[in-house]
Design an enzyme around this catalytic site. Structure first.
Site, PDB file in Angstrom:
ATOM      1  N   PRO A   1     -59.302  50.391   9.141  1.00  0.00           N
ATOM      2  CA  PRO A   1     -58.487  51.518   9.621  1.00  0.00           C
ATOM      3  C   PRO A   1     -57.776  51.249  10.951  1.00  0.00           C
ATOM      4  O   PRO A   1     -57.096  52.206  11.376  1.00  0.00           O
ATOM      5  CB  PRO A   1     -59.127  52.931   9.601  1.00  0.00           C
ATOM      6  CG  PRO A   1     -60.374  52.279  10.131  1.00  0.00           C
ATOM      7  CD  PRO A   1     -60.970  51.043   9.772  1.00  0.00           C
ATOM      8  N   CYS A   2     -57.745  50.049  11.482  1.00  0.00           N
ATOM      9  CA  CYS A   2     -57.275  49.777  12.934  1.00  0.00           C
ATOM     10  C   CYS A   2     -55.536  49.860  12.945  1.00  0.00           C
ATOM     11  O   CYS A   2     -55.172  50.333  13.936  1.00  0.00           O
ATOM     12  CB  CYS A   2     -57.544  48.394  13.251  1.00  0.00           C
ATOM     13  SG  CYS A   2     -56.818  47.063  12.402  1.00  0.00           S
ATOM     14  N   ARG A   3     -54.968  49.949  11.748  1.00  0.00           N
ATOM     15  CA  ARG A   3     -53.744  49.927  11.970  1.00  0.00           C
ATOM     16  C   ARG A   3     -53.012  51.285  11.234  1.00  0.00           C
ATOM     17  O   ARG A   3     -51.837  51.593  11.125  1.00  0.00           O
ATOM     18  CB  ARG A   3     -52.823  48.807  11.352  1.00  0.00           C
ATOM     19  CG  ARG A   3     -53.159  47.608  12.050  1.00  0.00           C
ATOM     20  CD  ARG A   3     -52.319  47.413  13.421  1.00  0.00           C
ATOM     21  NE  ARG A   3     -52.486  46.228  14.181  1.00  0.00           N
ATOM     22  CZ  ARG A   3     -52.122  46.095  15.393  1.00  0.00           C
ATOM     23  NH1 ARG A   3     -51.371  47.098  16.150  1.00  0.00           N
ATOM     24  NH2 ARG A   3     -52.354  44.947  15.887  1.00  0.00           N
TER      25      ARG A   3
END
Length: 317
Positions: free
Chosen positions: A266-268
Site C-alpha cells: 500500500p505504499c502508493r
C-alpha cells in the site's frame, strides 16, 4: 535476493506499524489516507452495494483494537480467474487495459516513477452532470445485483452485455459456484483438446486496514479447479509481471494464520487516491470517503487483471 529484501522490509514495517499511533483526525481530502472509522464506513458501503463482500473477524488473538471486533477485514471468496497473465501479454485485451491507463502503464507508473500523472486516466469513467450530482462508473469487487440501485438500469457500460452473456451476473449468492466453473473447463477441454482447456482458478480476496500507511491493503490467495491451494509461483502467474516481488509480495495476513498470501503493497495507495480526489474536484465534484473502497478496487485491477472481480456498477452521488 529480492525475497530477502522484501522479508527485511516486511519485518521493519511491522515494527513501524506497531509504533505508529492510530490516525484519529480525517486527512482524506488532504492526503488520501483514512482513519479506521472511515475504513469501516467505506467497508459498510462496499458490503451494502456488493453483497459478495462481507466483514470478518479473523483470529481472536490477532484482533486489532482500533477496529470493531466483527469488522476487522473484508472478504470475498471464490472469485474466478480464467487465464494467466502471460496469456494477455500480446492480446487486444491487454492493449485496451494499457490504453485505458494513459498509455504509460497507468497505475503501474505510480510505483516506478516519482509522479502520479498517469493515474488521471484511472478515473476517466467519472462524469459530472453538475457540481451536486456525480454519476460514477465504478468497477467493484464481485458486485451482486442489488435491488436498491435504480440508476443501474440506465446507461449501462459497454461491456455489461458481455458479463450478462457469460452468466457471471446471474447469481446473487455471496460466492460463485466453483463446481460449475470446473465443469465448464472440462467441457472446453473435451470440445477443443489441450489448447482449449480453460484453466479456471479461484481466489479469496481480503481487504485490511494498514495502520502504518493508513490505507486499505489487498490480500489474495488462490486455488486450482479442485480447490487445492496454489503455490506462490502459480499465484504469481495471475499477477502483472510489472508488480511481482515489487508491488506484490508474500506476507502473513495480519488477522489469519498461515499460509502466507500475496499482498498488494500500500505504499502508493494514498498518493493515487489523492490524485483521484483532485481530478474529481477539478471537474466540480466531491469524492466522499465512503467511496474509497469502490475506487480502490478499480485501480488495483492493474495488478491482478485476470482475476474477475470487476463487475461494472453505476452509482450516483
Amino acid at each position: 535476493m529480492q525475497n530477502v529484501i522484501n522479508s527485511v522490509k516486511g519485518t521493519a514495517l511491522g515494527v513501524a506499524e506497531f509504533l505508529t499511533p492510530v490516525l484519529k483526525e480525517s486527512k482524506f481530502k488532504e492526503t488520501g489516507v483514512i482513519t479506521p472509522e472511515e475504513f469501516v464506513a467505506a467497508g459498510d458501503h462496499l458490503v451494502h452495494h456488493c453483497p459478495t463482500w462481507k466483514w470478518a473477524s479473523g483470529e481472536e488473538a490477532k484482533v486489532k483494537p482500533y477496529l470493531p471486533n466483527d469488522k476487522q477485514f473484508l472478504l470475498t471468496r471464490n472469485v474466478p480467474c480464467y487465464k494467466r497473465c502471460k496469456q494477455m501479454e500480446y492480446s487486444d485485451e491487454l492493449e485496451a487495459i494499457i490504453e485505458e491507463d494513459d498509455g504509460d502503464g497507468g497505475w503501474v507508473d505510480t510505483f516506478h516513477n516519482s509522479g502520479v500523472t498517469g493515474v488521471t486516466e484511472a478515473v476517466r469513467e467519472i462524469s459530472l452532470d453538475n457540481k451536486d450530482n456525480m454519476n460514477m462508473n465504478v468497477k467493484t469487487g464481485a458486485c451482486g445485483n442489488s435491488g436498491d440501485d435504480d440508476d443501474d438500469e440506465e446507461g449501462e457500460a459497454a461491456d455489461m452485455e458481455e458479463y450478462e452473456e457469460s452468466g457471471l451476473l446471474e447469481t446473487d449468492d455471496a460466492t460463485l459456484d466453483t463446481s460449475k466453473m470446473a465443469d465448464l473447463s472440462k467441457t472446453k477441454a473435451e470440445a477443443g483438446g489441450e489448447d482449449a482447456i480453460l484453466q479456471t482458478r479461484t481466489y479469496d480476496l481480503y481487504i485490511t486496514y494498514d495502520k502504518y500507511y493508513q490505507t486499505p491493503r489487498l490480500w489474495l490467495f488462490g486455488y486450482d479447479e479442485d480447490r487445492q491451494p496454489l503455490t506462490v509461483d502459480q499465484m504469481y502467474e495471475d499477477i502483472s509481471q510489472d508488480h511481482v516481488k515489487k508491488t506484490v509480495t508474500i506476507e502473513n495476513h495480519p488477522n489469519l494464520p498461515p499460509p502466507a498470501m500475496c499482498s498488494v503493497h500500500p505504499c502508493r495507495h494514498a498518493e493515487v487516491m489523492k490524485k483521484i480526489i483532485e481530478t474529481v474536484a477539478e471537474g466540480g465534484g466531491e469524492l466522499g470517503v465512503h467511496m474509497y473502497l469502490l475506487i480502490f478496487l478499480k485501480f488495483v485491477q492493474a495488478v491482478i487483471p485476470t482475476i474477475e472481480y470487476d463487475y461494472t456498477r453505476h452509482f450516483t452521488m
